[in-house]
Every structure is written in structure tokens, then in C-alpha cells.
Design a protein around this motif. Structure first.
Motif, mmCIF file in Angstrom:
data_model
loop_
_atom_site.group_PDB
_atom_site.id
_atom_site.type_symbol
_atom_site.label_atom_id
_atom_site.label_comp_id
_atom_site.label_asym_id
_atom_site.label_seq_id
_atom_site.Cartn_x
_atom_site.Cartn_y
_atom_site.Cartn_z
ATOM 1 N N ARG A 1 15.407 0.284 -30.943
ATOM 2 C CA ARG A 1 15.112 -1.218 -30.878
ATOM 3 C C ARG A 1 14.918 -1.898 -32.251
ATOM 4 N NH1 ARG A 1 11.169 1.300 -27.663
ATOM 5 N NH2 ARG A 1 9.594 0.538 -29.238
ATOM 6 N N ARG B 1 6.501 -5.816 -34.019
ATOM 7 C CA ARG B 1 5.821 -6.248 -32.752
ATOM 8 C C ARG B 1 6.949 -5.904 -31.759
ATOM 9 N NH1 ARG B 1 3.755 -12.166 -31.438
ATOM 10 N NH2 ARG B 1 6.046 -12.212 -30.864
ATOM 11 N N GLU B 2 6.555 -5.356 -30.597
ATOM 12 C CA GLU B 2 7.402 -4.844 -29.371
ATOM 13 C C GLU B 2 8.131 -5.924 -29.019
ATOM 14 O OE1 GLU B 2 6.994 -1.516 -25.990
ATOM 15 O OE2 GLU B 2 5.860 -3.429 -25.747
ATOM 16 N N GLY B 3 9.562 -5.944 -29.023
ATOM 17 C CA GLY B 3 10.425 -7.074 -28.122
ATOM 18 C C GLY B 3 10.851 -8.006 -29.261
ATOM 19 N N GLY C 1 0.289 -8.533 -28.469
ATOM 20 C CA GLY C 1 1.506 -7.561 -28.009
ATOM 21 C C GLY C 1 0.760 -5.977 -28.441
#
Length: 636
Positions: free
Chosen positions: A18, A116-118, A148
Motif C-alpha cells: 500500500r 496512516r492506513e488508507g 486511524g
């Protein structure tokens, strides 16, 4: 190809599948690339000059790519320690409060990245002015958008670390707080277990239990929907120990936003009960109170406790705590609970403890606080035999009501003892209860009131009855500590002392009668002839040889005239026979003119004489006259 052809490529720091690719600076030890390939900080590859053959250009490009691959292989070969990520002051942050995220790497790290995730791009980058093993990412105000899952990594020389473990940053205060309580009580014995209930009327999907001491990770439980629309989760805490503080709080949240929680519940601290001696619990002004009245619960002990806790049975609120307040060789604390509300009704206990220990004492004896005026009826109170009784009698107070009553309570004004309770009985169309008092002592005197209560709310009472004053008349027969004398009667043995007192009085009276009888006999013996013929010298000695009775008479006349019957009497002494010393003595009592009856008393006293020689017999041969005493009363 003429001119220069530009080709841009980049080396990246890998964050799973990601993370975006970040340019990495080349190591300064790799040297300069060949003239045909110029590698800049961004790894730009410049084509060969125009005019060469196509084969030459292709070879130069392949050589450049080989050098680039060699550089990547060298970078990936170095392994750095895994970074550590944490939040200060806590990863669970109230909305609007400041928070900082720290990332700790190895020595001489020159760059830190926070993800941060996403979000594909780094949220923050930090370039320490000097090589450091950690970096700080401050956030002055926590918001919904910052909540988050976070991770970090760092760069040192030619290498990038792997990502840290994830950190969940939570924002709170977005929804109403849930309720939080301990079942059955926040008082737990050492080594025992307790169930913590977190619930709300909001349709939370999950509930979270957090420890105030930061022990372990927050515990998440899915919500249980009750039939009445209540949502809750039950957390079990086992093996409770006094070695550390047991304090918790809970939150609720929705599945769609797992990092956005409700407002925190109150902090619930478990009281770990030990074996030390229990304190005592009392109440001022009394256990029965009216709404709006001030109320104070007092917890005292002769043990040197320096903190006290007050707990209410079944209450969702945590126990109240106060520091000790020394009072006359006792340690204690006062817990004010005013002004009184219906919610104050209930059963209370208190505990004592020491500051350096998480363990508390054995609970005190329970104390019930009763709130009057909460049920819409008023009972009546009466007494058999009347309100005035004598000590020792049997008295019964009768409390009645036409409204349904489960329990009647009898309270004495000013008494600290709990009210008497009796189950209601239905008789003659009324609910009633009889409170016997036998035998009555002076301690039973006072003002009484009675109340009614329902089994569904035993601590909420009806309106009070009219006051009934019980008067105890007569000598006190109260129980008292043993003393000397009959006044030390206690309990049902008072009649023994009454019997002993009567017996002693009878013996004394009998002794007095015996003494009077002996004295009377001695006087009678002293009046016999020849034994008591002497007359006092002030009366004079007379010799007589005449045949007349040998007696000397003295006469006095006393007239008592009642001038005013209500004011007294008048006493007048007169001698009506001055010439005759042997005349009779008269006592005349004369009433006022309005009275017709007159009482006369005539006393003839024969004075004894002492003969100097034997008295001759009279010529008629009659024996000499004997002394005589007589009284004549005449009523006219």
C-alpha cells in the motif's frame, strides 16, 4: 536519435503493497556513473549523445541499468532494527486535546516517515537537525480526521527500515457516554472475579474496556441487544489482586468508524476487600430523611486508616473516597449526601484502607437510607391503653392504612437506630401492623411516626403519619449498669429489689413496734404502788391525815375559740377556780358564732402524794382513794 533522451526511475521505501515509492538518495560510496549515464539524486538516466549507432546507445543503456540494479541490491542488503511507535499522553484522545506520536529507530537516523492506513502518501516527514534515534510528530488538536491506524519507518545512510507495528489512534467524545457498573458490586475479595457491565440506549456495535493502569490492550466485545432496546456488553475480570490498582472505563463505537468512540464512562475502581477490622457507619440526622434535607454519612474506626470509601449497593457510580479526618482518637471521614433526592435511598457500607496498599478493610455493617414522602398515601398511628403508660406495662402501637402496603416501618424521632419493620396484614378492610413494646421503660418515651413501603422500592417510603408522643410516667425502671443498692435493677429482675425493699421496711417497722411495747411495759411496772409514789419536787410534797381522798388537784381552764375557721384558732388559758387548787382542768373549744356545736373536754388529774407515814384508814373502813385519771367530753 538526436539530442538527449531522458528516462526517470526511482528507488522506493516499501510499506507493504500500500505504501508509495519514495526516492532514495544514492550512497556516496558508489562513485560516479559512466559518462554515458549520469545518475542524479532522482536517478535520471541521460541517453548517449546523438550521432552514435543504435547498437552503441543500447549497450550504454544496458550498462546504466546494470549499475542501477547493483545500487538497489546494495541498499536492500542492509537490515535496520524495526522502529517502535507510541502516542503521548495516550492513544485514546478526547476531541480537541493535543497528542504526539513518537517513532523510535536506530542511532544516526536522518529521516522519519509517518503513515496512516488508507493514505498513499506519508502523513508527516521529520528530518532531525542532528542524527537521532527518535522523532516526534505533534498534533495540537485531535480531530475526527486524525483518527486511524498509524505506522512509521526511518532512513539511515543508504537504508530504509521496515514499518513499525501499527498504532491505533482513537478520538473520543463523539457520542454520549455509556453507563458502567460492577456486578454484583465493585467490592471484590482478593483473588475473586467480577463482571463489568457497559451499556447504552444508543445502538453501538461494539463496546471497549480500557484499564486506567494501561495494562494490556483494550478489550473489545460486540454489543448484545436486549429486549427493552438496551445495548450492553459484559466483561469478566478474573483473579483480582491488591498488588496493583484495579480501575477501568468503557466506550462504545460503531463498526463503520472503529476509531471514533463515545465519551468515556466514569472511572470504576474495584475495592479489594481484605481481612482488617471493619469500621462503623452512622448517619446524621437519622436514617429516615425527607427530600431536600441535608444528610451526612460518617465512617469511623479505631484502626489507623488514612482513607475511607463509601459504597452503595447496586449503584452504577463508583465508591466515594475521602482522606481521613482525625476525631477524638478515631480515624474517620464524613460523606455529605445533601440535598437528598429519591436516588439517595439505598443500602450503604464503608471501608477503611491505607494509602500504600490497594487492599481495603472488611465492609462495615450495612446502613439503610430511607427517603420519605415518595408514596401517595399517609398511614395512621395509634396506641392501645392511651399515650400515657406506667413502667412495666405492655403497650402496642398500631399502624394502619387503607392503601395497599407491603411493609410498615416505625421510627422514633431523634433515634439513630434503624426503624422497626413489620410485614403488613390485611384485617377489617385495612392494612395494618402491630408493634409491641413490653415491658415499657422510660427509654420508650418519645415521639413516633410510622411509614409504609412497597416491596418493589423498599427504600422509598410513604408520607409520615401524624406524630404520636408516648409518655412513660412513674418511677424509672430502666436497665442500668450494676451499682450498689436496690436502684441497680436491670431487665426483668427489678421486682426482686422491690420485694427486698419492702421486706427491709417491714422488719424495721416490726422492730419499732417491739421497742415501743417494751417501753410501755416498763412504764406500767413503774406505776405500781410503792414503786412510783415519788412526785417531782417542783410539784411539792404533801402530808395528809384527813379522811378525804389524798389527792391534790390542779385545774386549768383552756378555751379555744375559732375566730375565723379558715385562719386558725385562738387559745386562751384561764383558771376558773383560783381559790381551789384542786379544781378540775377544762379545755373548751368554741367554734365561731355560726357554729352551734361546742366541744368541752374536762380533765381531772389526781396528783399523787408521797406519804411520810402510813395513811390511816377512814372511819368508815374504806380503803384510801386510788389515783385516777379521767376525761369527760361533753357535746352541746
Amino acid at each position: 536519435m538526436e539530442g538527449w533522451a531522458h528516462h526517470r526511475s526511482g528507488l522506493t521505501c516499501l510499506q507493504g503493497s500500500r505504501r508509495p515509492l519514495e526516492p532514495l538518495p544514492l550512497s556516496p560510496t558508489m562513485g560516479k556513473p559512466p559518462a554515458a549515464c549520469i545518475l542524479s539524486r532522482h536517478l535520471s538516466v541521460q541517453a548517449c549523445p546523438v550521432g552514435g549507432s543504435t547498437m552503441t546507445i543500447t549497450l550504454m543503456v544496458l550498462l546504466c541499468l546494470g549499475l542501477c540494479l547493483s545500487q538497489m541490491t546494495h541498499v536492500q542488503a542492509e537490515t535496520l532494527p524495526i522502529p517502535i511507535i507510541w502516542a503521548e499522553p495516550d492513544p485514546v484522545v478526547a476531541q480537541g486535546k493535543p497528542v504526539s506520536i513518537w517513532c523510535q529507530g536506530s542511532q544516526n537516523a536522518d529521516q522519519y516517515c509517518l503513515y496512516r492506513e488508507g493514505v498513499p502518501e506519508p502523513l508527516r516527514r521529520e528530518f532531525p537537525l542532528e542524527p537521532s534515534n527518535k522523532a516526534k510528530f505533534p498534533f495540537p488538536h485531535m480531530t475526527y480526521h486524525l483518527a486511524g491506524r498509524y505506522s512509521c519507518l526511518y532512513h539511515r545512510q543508504t537504508s530504509w527500515s521496515v514499518p513499525s507495528k501499527p498504532l491505533d489512534l482513537v478520538v473520543t467524545g463523539m457520542f454520549n457516554k455509556p453507563s458502567f457498573s460492577a456486578l454484583p458490586s465493585p467490592i471484590v475479595t482478593s483473588g475473586g472475579s467480577v463482571t463489568l457491565q457497559c451499556g447504552s440506549w444508543q445502538e453501538f456495535d461494539w463496546f471497549v474496556l480500557c484499564s486506567e493502569e494501561g495494562e494490556g490492550h483494550p478489550r473489545h466485545l460486540d454489543s448484545q441487544h436486549q429486549a427493552d432496546g438496551w445495548f450492553q456488553a459484559l466483561f469478566t475480570v478474573d483473579h483480582v489482586s491488591p498488588s496493583h490498582r484495579q480501575a477501568y472505563r468503557c466506550y462504545g463505537y460503531f463498526s463503520s468508524s472503529p476509531y471514533v468512540w463515545s465519551t468515556s464512562s466514569h472511572v470504576l475502581e474495584l475495592l479489594i476487600s481484605g481481612v482488617s477490622r471493619k469500621p462503623s457507619l452512622s448517619v446524621l440526622p437519622g436514617p429516615v430523611v425527607a427530600p431536600g434535607q441535608s444528610l451526612t454519612l460518617q465512617c469511623h474506626s479505631d484502626v489507623g486508616y488514612n482513607r475511607f470509601a463509601l459504597s452503595k449497593e447496586g449503584a452504577g457510580d463508583p465508591p466515594q473516597r475521602l482522606a481521613w479526618q482525625p476525631q477524638a482518637e478515631l480515624s474517620g471521614a464524613d460523606f455529605p449526601l445533601g440535598p437528598v433526592r429519591p436516588s439517595h435511598g439505598g443500602r450503604y457500607t464503608c471501608y477503611g484502607g491505607h494509602t500504600l496498599s490497594s487492599e481495603w478493610s472488611v465492609p462495615s455493617d450495612p446502613l439503610d437510607i430511607l427517603v420519605a414522602g415518595q408514596l401517595p398515601y399517609t398511614p395512621s398511628l395509634s396506641v392501645q391503653l392511651g399515650p400515657t403508660v406506667a413502667p412495666g406495662e405492655n403497650v402496642t402501637l398500631l399502624c394502619q392504612s387503607r392503601s395497599p402496603v407491603d411493609t410498615f416501618l416505625l421510627s422514633k424521632e431523634g433515634a439513630a437506630d434503624p426503624p422497626l419493620r413489620l410485614r403488613s396484614q390485611y384485617r377489617a378492610g385495612q392494612h395494618q401492623a402491630e408493634f409491641p413494646m413490653s415491658p415499657v421503660t422510660s427509654a420508650h418515651g418519645g415521639t413516633y411516626r410510622c411509614y409504609g413501603s412497597a416491596s418493589t422500592s423498599p427504600y422509598l417510603l410513604s408520607q409520615p403519619s401524624d406524630p404520636l408522643e408516648l409518655l412513660v410516667s412513674g418511677p424509672s425502671m430502666d436497665p442500668s449498669p450494676p451499682t450498689t443498692g436496690p436502684g441497680s435493677a436491670d431487665g426483668p429482675h427489678w421486682y426482686l429489689y422491690v420485694l427486698i425493699t419492702a421486706s427491709v421496711a417491714f422488719v424495721l417497722l416490726l422492730s419499732l413496734l417491739v421497742l415501743l411495747l417494751i417501753h410501755h411495759q416498763r412504764r406500767v411496772k413503774g406505776r405500781k404502788p410503792g414503786a412510783a409514789d415519788l412526785e417531782p419536787k417542783d410539784r411539792g410534797l404533801h402530808n395528809s391525815s384527813s379522811p378525804v381522798p389524798a389527792a391534790q388537784e390542779e385545774s386549768l381552764y383552756a378555751a379555744i375559740q375559732d375566730i375565723q375557721p379558715e385562719e386558725g384558732v385562738e387559745l386562751d388559758h384561764r383558771n376558773t377556780q383560783d381559790e381551789d387548787p384542786q379544781g378540775p382542768t377544762y379545755a373548751q373549744v368554741t367554734a365561731s358564732d355560726t357554729l352551734q356545736d361546742v366541744t368541752y373536754a374536762q380533765l381531772n388529774c389526781l396528783t399523787l402524794r408521797q406519804e411520810t407515814r402510813a395513811s390511816p384508814h377512814s372511819q368508815s373502813g374504806d380503803p384510801p382513794a386510788k389515783p385516777s385519771v379521767y376525761a369527760a367530753l361533753a357535746f352541746q
